[in-house]
Design a protein around this motif. Structure first.
Motif, PDB file in Angstrom:
ATOM      1  N   ALA A   1      10.716   4.946 -10.508  1.00 14.62           N
ATOM      2  CA  ALA A   1      10.789   3.356 -10.273  1.00 14.62           C
ATOM      3  C   ALA A   1      11.618   3.368  -8.949  1.00 14.62           C
ATOM      4  N   ALA A   2      12.828   4.017  -9.376  1.00 14.99           N
ATOM      5  CA  ALA A   2      13.848   3.886  -8.085  1.00 14.99           C
ATOM      6  C   ALA A   2      13.197   4.624  -6.823  1.00 14.99           C
ATOM      7  N   LEU A   3      12.446   5.432  -6.830  1.00  9.88           N
ATOM      8  CA  LEU A   3      11.774   6.237  -5.585  1.00  9.88           C
ATOM      9  C   LEU A   3      10.778   5.256  -5.041  1.00  9.88           C
ATOM     10  N   VAL A   4       9.953   4.492  -6.199  1.00  6.30           N
ATOM     11  CA  VAL A   4       9.103   3.493  -5.467  1.00  6.30           C
ATOM     12  C   VAL A   4       9.638   2.492  -4.787  1.00  6.30           C
ATOM     13  N   LEU A   5      10.762   1.887  -5.466  1.00  7.76           N
ATOM     14  CA  LEU A   5      11.590   0.702  -4.715  1.00  7.76           C
ATOM     15  C   LEU A   5      11.984   1.095  -3.160  1.00  7.76           C
ATOM     16  N   ALA A   6      12.483   2.302  -3.380  1.00 10.79           N
ATOM     17  CA  ALA A   6      13.100   2.978  -2.035  1.00 10.79           C
ATOM     18  C   ALA A   6      12.059   3.013  -1.035  1.00 10.79           C
ATOM     19  N   ALA A   7      10.853   3.527  -1.501  1.00  5.00           N
ATOM     20  CA  ALA A   7       9.671   3.782  -0.624  1.00  5.00           C
ATOM     21  C   ALA A   7       9.126   2.358  -0.010  1.00  5.00           C
ATOM     22  N   ALA A   8       9.449   1.410  -0.929  1.00  7.63           N
ATOM     23  CA  ALA A   8       8.649   0.018  -0.506  1.00  7.63           C
ATOM     24  C   ALA A   8       9.771  -0.432   0.402  1.00  7.63           C
ATOM     25  N   ALA A   9      11.094  -0.386   0.409  1.00  9.07           N
ATOM     26  CA  ALA A   9      11.963  -0.981   1.377  1.00  9.07           C
ATOM     27  C   ALA A   9      11.592  -0.127   2.830  1.00  9.07           C
ATOM     28  N   ILE A  10      11.666   1.393   2.537  1.00  9.37           N
ATOM     29  CA  ILE A  10      11.390   2.174   3.742  1.00  9.37           C
ATOM     30  C   ILE A  10      10.084   1.641   4.470  1.00  9.37           C
ATOM     31  N   GLY A  11       8.950   1.546   3.552  1.00 10.85           N
ATOM     32  CA  GLY A  11       7.727   1.173   4.239  1.00 10.85           C
ATOM     33  C   GLY A  11       7.819  -0.113   4.877  1.00 10.85           C
ATOM     34  N   HIS A  12       8.610  -1.129   4.296  1.00 10.71           N
ATOM     35  CA  HIS A  12       8.857  -2.405   4.974  1.00 10.71           C
ATOM     36  C   HIS A  12       9.427  -2.244   6.120  1.00 10.71           C
TER      37      HIS A  12
ATOM     38  N   LEU B   1       0.505  -1.184  -0.005  1.00  5.38           N
ATOM     39  CA  LEU B   1      -0.172   0.189  -0.147  1.00  5.38           C
ATOM     40  C   LEU B   1       0.748   1.246  -0.053  1.00  5.38           C
ATOM     41  N   PHE B   2       1.753   1.273   0.896  1.00  3.38           N
ATOM     42  CA  PHE B   2       2.670   2.357   0.927  1.00  3.38           C
ATOM     43  C   PHE B   2       3.598   2.477  -0.353  1.00  3.38           C
ATOM     44  N   ALA B   3       4.030   1.529  -0.987  1.00  2.25           N
ATOM     45  CA  ALA B   3       4.313   1.609  -2.357  1.00  2.25           C
ATOM     46  C   ALA B   3       3.608   2.004  -3.483  1.00  2.25           C
ATOM     47  N   ALA B   4       2.478   1.541  -3.434  1.00  4.41           N
ATOM     48  CA  ALA B   4       1.251   1.813  -4.474  1.00  4.41           C
ATOM     49  C   ALA B   4       1.082   3.316  -4.516  1.00  4.41           C
ATOM     50  N   THR B   5       0.857   3.806  -3.060  1.00  6.12           N
ATOM     51  CA  THR B   5       0.327   5.330  -2.611  1.00  6.12           C
ATOM     52  C   THR B   5       1.527   6.051  -3.283  1.00  6.12           C
ATOM     53  N   THR B   6       2.887   5.763  -2.984  1.00  8.51           N
ATOM     54  CA  THR B   6       4.001   6.491  -3.226  1.00  8.51           C
ATOM     55  C   THR B   6       4.050   6.646  -5.051  1.00  8.51           C
ATOM     56  N   ALA B   7       3.736   5.470  -5.668  1.00  4.84           N
ATOM     57  CA  ALA B   7       3.778   5.192  -7.055  1.00  4.84           C
ATOM     58  C   ALA B   7       2.695   6.148  -7.445  1.00  4.84           C
ATOM     59  N   LEU B   8       1.485   6.245  -7.134  1.00  2.48           N
ATOM     60  CA  LEU B   8       0.544   6.878  -7.671  1.00  2.48           C
ATOM     61  C   LEU B   8       0.745   8.422  -7.462  1.00  2.48           C
ATOM     62  N   CYS B   9       1.264   8.820  -6.482  1.00  2.00           N
ATOM     63  CA  CYS B   9       1.851  10.083  -6.244  1.00  2.00           C
ATOM     64  C   CYS B   9       2.795  10.684  -7.444  1.00  2.00           C
ATOM     65  N   LEU B  10       3.781   9.748  -7.314  1.00  2.00           N
ATOM     66  CA  LEU B  10       4.956   9.986  -8.314  1.00  2.00           C
ATOM     67  C   LEU B  10       4.409  10.115  -9.757  1.00  2.00           C
ATOM     68  N   LEU B  11       3.451   9.208  -9.998  1.00  3.67           N
ATOM     69  CA  LEU B  11       2.825   9.186 -11.623  1.00  3.67           C
ATOM     70  C   LEU B  11       2.372  10.381 -11.823  1.00  3.67           C
ATOM     71  N   VAL B  12       1.640  10.816 -10.791  1.00  9.59           N
ATOM     72  CA  VAL B  12       0.915  12.103 -10.837  1.00  9.59           C
ATOM     73  C   VAL B  12       1.802  13.196 -11.327  1.00  9.59           C
ATOM     74  N   LEU B  13       2.760  13.367 -10.530  1.00 13.62           N
ATOM     75  CA  LEU B  13       3.899  14.319 -10.590  1.00 13.62           C
ATOM     76  C   LEU B  13       4.615  14.216 -11.775  1.00 13.62           C
ATOM     77  N   ALA B  14       5.006  13.042 -12.214  1.00 14.57           N
ATOM     78  CA  ALA B  14       5.580  12.604 -13.431  1.00 14.57           C
ATOM     79  C   ALA B  14       5.140  13.349 -14.727  1.00 14.57           C
ATOM     80  N   VAL B  15       3.630  13.016 -14.893  1.00 14.43           N
ATOM     81  CA  VAL B  15       2.526  13.248 -15.543  1.00 14.43           C
ATOM     82  C   VAL B  15       2.589  14.942 -15.649  1.00 14.43           C
ATOM     83  N   LEU B  16       2.518  15.435 -14.624  1.00  6.84           N
ATOM     84  CA  LEU B  16       2.420  16.987 -14.724  1.00  6.84           C
ATOM     85  C   LEU B  16       3.805  17.520 -15.160  1.00  6.84           C
ATOM     86  N   ALA B  17       4.932  16.858 -14.559  1.00  9.05           N
ATOM     87  CA  ALA B  17       6.277  17.567 -15.087  1.00  9.05           C
ATOM     88  C   ALA B  17       6.311  17.366 -16.614  1.00  9.05           C
TER      89      ALA B  17
END
Length: 414
Positions: A183-194, A20-36
């Motif tokens: 992708a790197a941030l999502v993996l880092a977020a998943a590791a930190i969340g775990h 859930l932490f990784a998915a939430t982070t991925a969704l937020c980053l996806l929105v930011l990436a699309v906007l950027a």
């Protein structure tokens, strides 16, 4: 840590939290990436259009009419013209039908006649610099057309084009970097969340460990008196002459069970942090004598005491003494057990085979896995826990002449 369905559920919750932490982070980053990405694409397009528009406006000011004649000599030396990717001057000799008057750029790199007509019509309609995207040489090109006035009418237009391919390539590189970075941030977020979810669940896992330990210790402590109580009741029920004595013995065992339950609950509450032990001054020698006397098989136990006063919890200390004596009776091979009390020290000796030196620390530990336990049981683990609560320790040593010496040491400050 115990391996149980409850622990398995907690582990599943931990992984679900991580996902859930990784998915939430991925969704937020996806929105930011699309906007950027969209912002960058829009910015590059605007920069490209503004560039060709400024160049077309500047070149249109170098071209002029004099007595109805279009003069283009200045284009040959103008830096804007020399550095333009695509450049042409169109003039409408026939109304609505522009023709190329001068084109430093190859004709194939310019719009076809239909494109020229469309640009000219838009310039005449807007009467100012216009921006149009048209295909040329099989590629979409951004064009800017700036009008050149002949009196009160538009006689010609300067057409400047720019290929967005280079800008698009830079934009594509940015998108790839954004994707890799996300992708790197999502993996880092998943590791930190775990990691964080694991730390957050440690108290719950410790609670489960304590619960399993408590259940094992309760079973260990209650099994012997319950078995003795059953034998006493059965003995009294088979003979009327034994009934009064059996009843007295049963009442004594019930009292002992009550004290055991009280001690177990006290330990559970102390370990859970909901209760603090209350240390009161007490006669350690008298407590040991009374505890040994209440044991059902104390006939082989001798007690030698000296007057000793300590600050302690009587129920917990009695529980520790019972465990030491019962352990000596159980593992001493039926040999006599000697109990001695001196200030700050309780010693229990048997004459059995003893414990190997490498196992003398391990026997004070008990780890529950499912319904089994390792070590020699929970009795000595409770002894050590009680000793540490009273600022002391518990240890085993070889007895002089053979056997095992178990000591419960209490701090003088408690």
């Amino acid at each position: 840590m115990p391996s149980s369905p409850a622990v398995a559920r907690l582990n599943r919750v931990r992984w679900a939290t991580t996902l859930l932490f990784a998915a939430t982070t991925a969704l937020c980053l996806l929105v930011l990436a699309v906007l950027a990405s969209r912002t960058d694409a829009r910015s590059r397009t605007n920069d490209l259009d503004n560039g060709v528009s400024r160049r077309a406006d500047g070149l249109a000011r170098t071209v002029y009419y004099d007595a109805g004649v279009l003069h283009l000599d200045a284009l040959a030396e103008d830096e804007l013209a020399l550095s333009a990717e695509r450049l042409a001057v169109i003039q409408a000799s026939v109304p609505g039908r522009p023709q190329i008057r001068q084109a430093p750029t190859a004709r194939a790199a310019l719009p076809d006649q239909a494109g020229m007509d469309e640009i000219w019509q838009q310039v005449e309609h807007d009467q100012e610099t216009v921006l149009v995207s048209l295909e040329a040489s099989g590629r979409e090109i951004h064009w800017a057309a700036a009008p050149v006035w002949d009196g009160d009418r538009i006689g010609a237009a300067v057409l400047v084009g720019a290929d967005p391919a280079e800008s698009q390539a830079a934009h594509d590189r940015l998108v790839r970097r954004l994707a890799l970075g996300c992708a790197a941030l999502v993996l880092a977020a998943a590791a930190i969340g775990h990691l964080l979810s694991g730390r957050a669940m440690r108290p719950a896992l410790r609670g489960l460990d304590q619960q399993e330990q408590f259940l094992a210790e309760a079973a260990h402590e209650l099994r012997t008196p319950l078995a003795t109580l059953r034998l006493v009741v059965e003995s009294g029920s088979t003979s009327l002459t034994r009934a009064p004595a059996a009843l007295d013995e049963a009442l004594r065992l019930v009292d002992r069970l009550g004290r055991l339950v009280t001690g177990l609950l006290a330990r559970a509450r102390v370990e859970a942090g909901t209760q603090e032990i209350e240390l009161t001054p007490l006669r350690l020698d008298q407590l040991v004598e009374q505890t040994v006397e209440e044991l059902p098989d104390s006939t082989g136990v001798t007690v030698a005491t000296e007057p000793a006063v300590v600050n302690g919890d009587p129920e917990l200390l009695a529980q520790a003494v019972r465990n030491l004596v019962e352990n000596a009776l159980r593992h001493g091979g039926g040999t006599p057990v000697d109990v001695s009390v001196t200030p700050g020290r309780i010693t229990v000796r048997d004459h059995g085979p003893g414990v190997p030196a490498e196992d003398r620390e391990r026997v004070f530990e008990c780890r529950v896995t499912g319904t089994t336990s390792s070590g020699t049981g929970t009795g000595l683990a409770i002894v050590k826990w009680v000793a540490e609560l009273h600022g002391g320790t518990a240890r085993l040593a070889p007895a002089p002449g053979g056997g095992l010496l178990a000591e419960l040491l209490l701090s003088a400050d408690h």
